[in-house]
Write a protein that holds these residues in place. Structure first.
Motif, PDB file in Angstrom:
ATOM      1  N   LEU A   1     -10.074 -12.239  17.411  1.00  0.00           N
ATOM      2  CA  LEU A   1      -8.415 -11.743  16.915  1.00  0.00           C
ATOM      3  C   LEU A   1      -8.636 -10.120  16.577  1.00  0.00           C
ATOM      4  N   THR A   2      -9.729  -9.822  15.871  1.00  0.00           N
ATOM      5  CA  THR A   2      -9.700  -8.503  15.300  1.00  0.00           C
ATOM      6  C   THR A   2      -9.972  -7.485  16.400  1.00  0.00           C
ATOM      7  N   LEU A   3     -10.771  -7.907  17.496  1.00  0.00           N
ATOM      8  CA  LEU A   3     -11.195  -7.109  18.508  1.00  0.00           C
ATOM      9  C   LEU A   3     -10.010  -6.564  19.365  1.00  0.00           C
ATOM     10  N   GLY A   4      -8.993  -7.600  19.268  1.00  0.00           N
ATOM     11  CA  GLY A   4      -7.961  -7.276  20.321  1.00  0.00           C
ATOM     12  C   GLY A   4      -6.579  -7.132  19.734  1.00  0.00           C
ATOM     13  N   ASP A   5      -6.581  -6.835  18.485  1.00  0.00           N
ATOM     14  CA  ASP A   5      -5.273  -6.614  17.720  1.00  0.00           C
ATOM     15  C   ASP A   5      -4.986  -4.966  17.914  1.00  0.00           C
ATOM     16  N   TYR A   6      -3.584  -4.879  18.316  1.00  0.00           N
ATOM     17  CA  TYR A   6      -3.161  -3.474  18.204  1.00  0.00           C
ATOM     18  C   TYR A   6      -2.182  -3.237  17.327  1.00  0.00           C
ATOM     19  N   ILE A   7      -1.677  -4.432  16.943  1.00  0.00           N
ATOM     20  CA  ILE A   7      -0.162  -4.310  16.064  1.00  0.00           C
ATOM     21  C   ILE A   7      -0.530  -3.964  14.536  1.00  0.00           C
ATOM     22  N   THR A   8      -1.715  -4.460  13.979  1.00  0.00           N
ATOM     23  CA  THR A   8      -2.249  -4.222  12.413  1.00  0.00           C
ATOM     24  C   THR A   8      -2.589  -2.429  12.443  1.00  0.00           C
ATOM     25  N   PRO A   9      -3.370  -2.191  13.234  1.00  0.00           N
ATOM     26  CA  PRO A   9      -3.740  -0.489  13.277  1.00  0.00           C
ATOM     27  C   PRO A   9      -2.363   0.457  13.515  1.00  0.00           C
ATOM     28  N   GLU A  10      -1.635  -0.025  14.329  1.00  0.00           N
ATOM     29  CA  GLU A  10      -0.227   0.433  14.566  1.00  0.00           C
ATOM     30  C   GLU A  10       0.566   0.694  13.514  1.00  0.00           C
ATOM     31  N   LEU A  11       0.677  -0.291  12.666  1.00  0.00           N
ATOM     32  CA  LEU A  11       1.642  -0.404  11.606  1.00  0.00           C
ATOM     33  C   LEU A  11       1.158   0.077  10.172  1.00  0.00           C
ATOM     34  N   LEU A  12      -0.272  -0.203  10.351  1.00  0.00           N
ATOM     35  CA  LEU A  12      -0.782   0.208   8.819  1.00  0.00           C
ATOM     36  C   LEU A  12      -1.880   1.358   8.930  1.00  0.00           C
ATOM     37  N   GLY A  13      -2.362   1.640  10.245  1.00  0.00           N
ATOM     38  CA  GLY A  13      -3.477   2.577  10.229  1.00  0.00           C
ATOM     39  C   GLY A  13      -3.098   3.997  10.302  1.00  0.00           C
ATOM     40  N   GLY A  14      -4.072   4.926  10.451  1.00  0.00           N
ATOM     41  CA  GLY A  14      -3.640   6.376  10.304  1.00  0.00           C
ATOM     42  C   GLY A  14      -3.952   7.046  11.912  1.00  0.00           C
TER      43      GLY A  14
ATOM     44  N   LEU B   1      -3.768   4.184   0.137  1.00  0.00           N
ATOM     45  CA  LEU B   1      -4.454   3.392   1.166  1.00  0.00           C
ATOM     46  C   LEU B   1      -3.687   3.139   2.557  1.00  0.00           C
ATOM     47  N   ILE B   2      -2.269   3.341   2.370  1.00  0.00           N
ATOM     48  CA  ILE B   2      -1.483   3.266   3.706  1.00  0.00           C
ATOM     49  C   ILE B   2      -1.874   4.527   4.857  1.00  0.00           C
ATOM     50  N   ASN B   3      -1.982   4.106   5.876  1.00  0.00           N
ATOM     51  CA  ASN B   3      -2.316   5.197   6.874  1.00  0.00           C
ATOM     52  C   ASN B   3      -3.898   5.299   7.069  1.00  0.00           C
ATOM     53  N   THR B   4      -4.621   4.154   6.251  1.00  0.00           N
ATOM     54  CA  THR B   4      -6.122   4.582   6.491  1.00  0.00           C
ATOM     55  C   THR B   4      -6.741   3.141   6.863  1.00  0.00           C
ATOM     56  N   ASN B   5      -8.255   3.341   7.437  1.00  0.00           N
ATOM     57  CA  ASN B   5      -8.727   2.100   7.845  1.00  0.00           C
ATOM     58  C   ASN B   5      -8.853   0.897   6.977  1.00  0.00           C
ATOM     59  N   TRP B   6      -8.990   1.500   5.565  1.00  0.00           N
ATOM     60  CA  TRP B   6      -9.276   0.523   4.425  1.00  0.00           C
ATOM     61  C   TRP B   6      -7.770  -0.594   4.602  1.00  0.00           C
ATOM     62  N   ALA B   7      -6.654  -0.025   4.819  1.00  0.00           N
ATOM     63  CA  ALA B   7      -5.463  -0.723   4.680  1.00  0.00           C
ATOM     64  C   ALA B   7      -5.721  -1.678   5.843  1.00  0.00           C
TER      65      ALA B   7
ATOM     66  N   PHE C   1       0.830  -1.048   0.211  1.00  0.00           N
ATOM     67  CA  PHE C   1      -0.024  -0.030  -0.086  1.00  0.00           C
ATOM     68  C   PHE C   1       0.716   1.147   0.203  1.00  0.00           C
ATOM     69  N   THR C   2       2.206   1.142   0.520  1.00  0.00           N
ATOM     70  CA  THR C   2       2.932   2.396   0.473  1.00  0.00           C
ATOM     71  C   THR C   2       2.871   3.070  -0.922  1.00  0.00           C
ATOM     72  N   ARG C   3       3.301   4.431  -0.761  1.00  0.00           N
ATOM     73  CA  ARG C   3       3.170   5.244  -2.055  1.00  0.00           C
ATOM     74  C   ARG C   3       3.762   4.657  -3.270  1.00  0.00           C
ATOM     75  N   ASP C   4       4.950   4.133  -3.129  1.00  0.00           N
ATOM     76  CA  ASP C   4       5.516   3.633  -4.558  1.00  0.00           C
ATOM     77  C   ASP C   4       5.476   2.197  -4.470  1.00  0.00           C
ATOM     78  N   GLY C   5       4.450   1.565  -3.791  1.00  0.00           N
ATOM     79  CA  GLY C   5       4.582   0.013  -3.712  1.00  0.00           C
ATOM     80  C   GLY C   5       3.698  -0.533  -4.819  1.00  0.00           C
ATOM     81  N   VAL C   6       3.392  -2.062  -4.610  1.00  0.00           N
ATOM     82  CA  VAL C   6       2.732  -2.725  -5.779  1.00  0.00           C
ATOM     83  C   VAL C   6       1.461  -2.427  -6.167  1.00  0.00           C
ATOM     84  N   LEU C   7       0.731  -1.730  -5.272  1.00  0.00           N
ATOM     85  CA  LEU C   7      -0.672  -1.445  -5.660  1.00  0.00           C
ATOM     86  C   LEU C   7      -0.663  -0.120  -6.657  1.00  0.00           C
ATOM     87  N   ASN C   8       0.064   0.967  -6.365  1.00  0.00           N
ATOM     88  CA  ASN C   8       0.120   2.051  -6.965  1.00  0.00           C
ATOM     89  C   ASN C   8       0.778   1.726  -8.466  1.00  0.00           C
TER      90      ASN C   8
END
Lengths: 305, 276
Positions: free
Chosen positions: A243-256, A172-178, A152-159
């Motif tokens: 698992l979604t309810l208690g995860d903090y690592i994914t939002p920390e690394l991908l979220g905004g 998408l990086i740093n959004t809830n979609w990511a 998702f990063t700016r120069d990543g595979v998606l773009n």
């Protein structure tokens, strides 16, 4: 009969004590059960359940706002703060919505896949597909989160791909979609396996009976396959939801900035040493999961667990 | 019963899901060979440089060794406690039996942050200093269920007549256990242990709360990604971790059948899926 055998053997001198002990245990089932069960139960009671109890108690304590020290003063302040502060309420709502969205999406992705595995694929293909689910299930959790950062990063595979297709740019990086996509990705195998197990157990004769009675594909799917697959879906959803309810690592690394979830709050209170607030926050997923598990049990999902 | 069109649609769906599952993981491995220091797609060449950097990085080495140590200790603990509880629940019917198997699943069914925060408060409350042992305690707690699930599934499928025959022929209790029962369950024990190892080696959500100043490898990776530092090195390290977690899982699947490798649920019914 077995008791006679154990009793008849005369014990030697050195090994005697051990065989006597063994024989004594063998003759007394309750002694054997106690001997086997005490260590693991003690472990779970003294460590795990005790820890959950301490967490519950801590939720009613507070930290001194000047010294950051834990004060054993009983109050409901933490809970009041969580339920009265609009920001916390929206965090709880956002987390539950995310967990529900991820669960539904994974269910939709998993069902046709599991169906193909259970009812269409040959034995060989089935084994290959099963292993193909196992590998991402066990591949490093952090790797799975991090890979979406690379995509998702700016120069990543998606773009890059979008650029090749002349479709413009998507940040998408740093959004809830990511966060959402990564959650769906990480927990998908947890959904596929129980759904597959449930579908695999439907006797072919049941589907034939439905067809003999005039049920077309769609009708058979709706009235025969879905109800029998439901316990599997619910069993899988326990994991995707929890698992979604208690995860903090994914939002920390991908979220905004808008990607604060229940787990993130708990993690932040841990970092800022305000454990009582985090403990109160942790009661929310526990309460939600408690209700969820009760519902799941009513639907027969525990047979699949 | 499926029409040809439906079958094709299902095949396309399966292919898409497989792409979704595998492209991201493979991507990291590809990036690990990228010579550039800032990651962008497509990669800029091929180098083994970052693997050398990771190999020579003292912090990575120490974290790796700690992870292996923790995983071995947690697996050992889980083997003892998990098999004890599996034997007990298999042999005896008593009140609270279901509650026990439910209790065992709880650490992996409850959100990791709950387990982590609970253990952290517990260690604070009991004034136990965070160390390698607190990490092991946390890991062993959720590794027990791996051993338990594998062993109890196997015990259920092992006919009780086997042990009875052994004792009718004069075998003592321990002889029956060692020469008859152990060979029947050994592969389940090994696969349970391999899975426990893989689970512990990769764990980060709970470990963050129980490790204090000790860095396991996942904690080192989490820190590096969070700060956005040393990312090319992270790619190399993560690629190695992927391989290291997958090897025990493939071994377990090969030894005890693919069905025994789930992380979620008892999969004894999936056992027919066959060996790989």
């Amino acid at each position: 009969m077995t008791e006679q055998v154990a009793g008849r053997r005369p014990g030697g001198s050195a090994a005697g004590t051990w065989s006597k002990l063994g024989a004594a245990l063998w003759r007394r089932p309750w002694a054997r059960a106690t001997f086997l069960l005490t260590p693991p139960l003690a472990w779970f009671l003294v460590i795990y359940l005790a820890a959950l109890v301490v967490l519950l108690i801590t939720a009613f304590w507070q930290t001194n706002s000047y010294t950051n020290a834990l004060e054993h003063i009983w109050n409901l302040q933490n809970f009041a703060q969580i339920f009265k502060t609009p920001a916390y309420r929206s965090i709880i709502l956002r987390t539950v919505e995310m967990a529900a969205a991820v669960t539904v999406t994974d269910g939709i992705i998993a069902l046709p896949f599991a169906y193909y595995m259970a009812r269409v694929a040959t034995r060989r293909t089935r084994t290959i597909l099963y292993v193909a689910i196992l590998l991402p299930l066990w591949a490093s959790y952090l790797a799975k989160v991090y890979s979406w950062q690379l995509i998702f990063t700016r120069d990543g595979v998606l773009n890059w791909s979008l650029g090749k297709l002349a479709l413009g740019h998507l940040n998408l990086i740093n959004t809830n979609w990511a966060v959402f996509i990564a959650f769906c990705y990480i927990w998908l195998p947890y959904m596929v396996i129980p759904v597959y197990a449930a579908l695999d157990r439907i006797p072919p004769s049941m589907i034939e009976a439905s067809q003999d009675l005039g049920g077309r594909t769609w009708r058979t799917a709706r009235s025969v396959i879905m109800p029998l697959a439901l316990p599997g879906i619910v069993a899988g959803s326990i994991f995707t939801f929890s698992l979604t309810l208690g995860d903090y690592i994914t939002p920390e690394l991908l979220g905004g900035t808008n990607s604060v979830f229940i787990g993130s709050v708990a993690y932040d209170t841990f970092l800022s040493n305000n454990i009582p607030l985090g403990a109160a926050m942790a009661m929310v997923p526990i309460a939600i999961m408690f209700c969820y598990l009760l519902g799941a049990r009513a639907l027969g999902a525990f047979e699949e667990l | 019963m499926e029409s040809a069109g439906l079958k094709i649609a299902l095949r396309v769906w399966v292919a898409l899901v497989l792409l979704f599952l595998f492209v991201p993981i493979l991507l990291i491995v590809v990036y690990a060979f990228d010579p550039a220091t800032v990651e962008s797609w497509p990669i800029h060449g091929f180098t083994m440089h970052w693997f050398t950097v990771a190999w020579n990085d003292q912090a990575v080495r120490q974290a790796f060794l700690l992870s292996v140590k923790v995983a071995l200790l947690a697996t050992g603990t889980a083997l003892v406690l998990g098999s004890a509880v599996a034997y007990a629940l298999h042999q005896f019917r008593f009140f609270g039996r279901d509650a026990i198997s439910f209790l065992l699943v709880l650490p992996i069914a409850l959100p990791g942050v709950v387990t982590g925060l609970a253990l952290n408060s517990f260690f604070t409350f009991t004034q136990i200093r965070l160390s390698i042992w607190t990490i092991v305690i946390g890991h062993a707690t959720f590794c027990i269920v791996m051993v338990f699930n594998n062993l109890i599934a196997r015990l259920r499928r092992t006919p009780g007549s086997l042990a009875e025959a052994s004792m009718d022929l004069g075998g003592r209790g321990w002889q029956t256990q060692l020469y008859v029962m152990l060979p029947a369950v050994i592969t389940a024990l090994i696969s349970g242990a391999l899975l426990a190892f893989a689970l512990s080696f990769d764990e980060v959500v709970v470990t963050v709360f129980t490790s204090g100043a000790n860095n396991t490898l996942p904690i080192w990776i989490f820190g590096a990604i969070r700060l956005g530092q040393q990312l090319p090195e992270v790619n190399a390290v993560v690629s190695i971790v992927i391989v290291l977690t997958i090897i025990p899982v493939l071994l377990a699947a090969r030894i005890a059948g693919a069905g025994s490798v789930t992380r979620t649920a008892r999969a004894e019914r999936v056992q027919e899926t066959g060996r790989i």
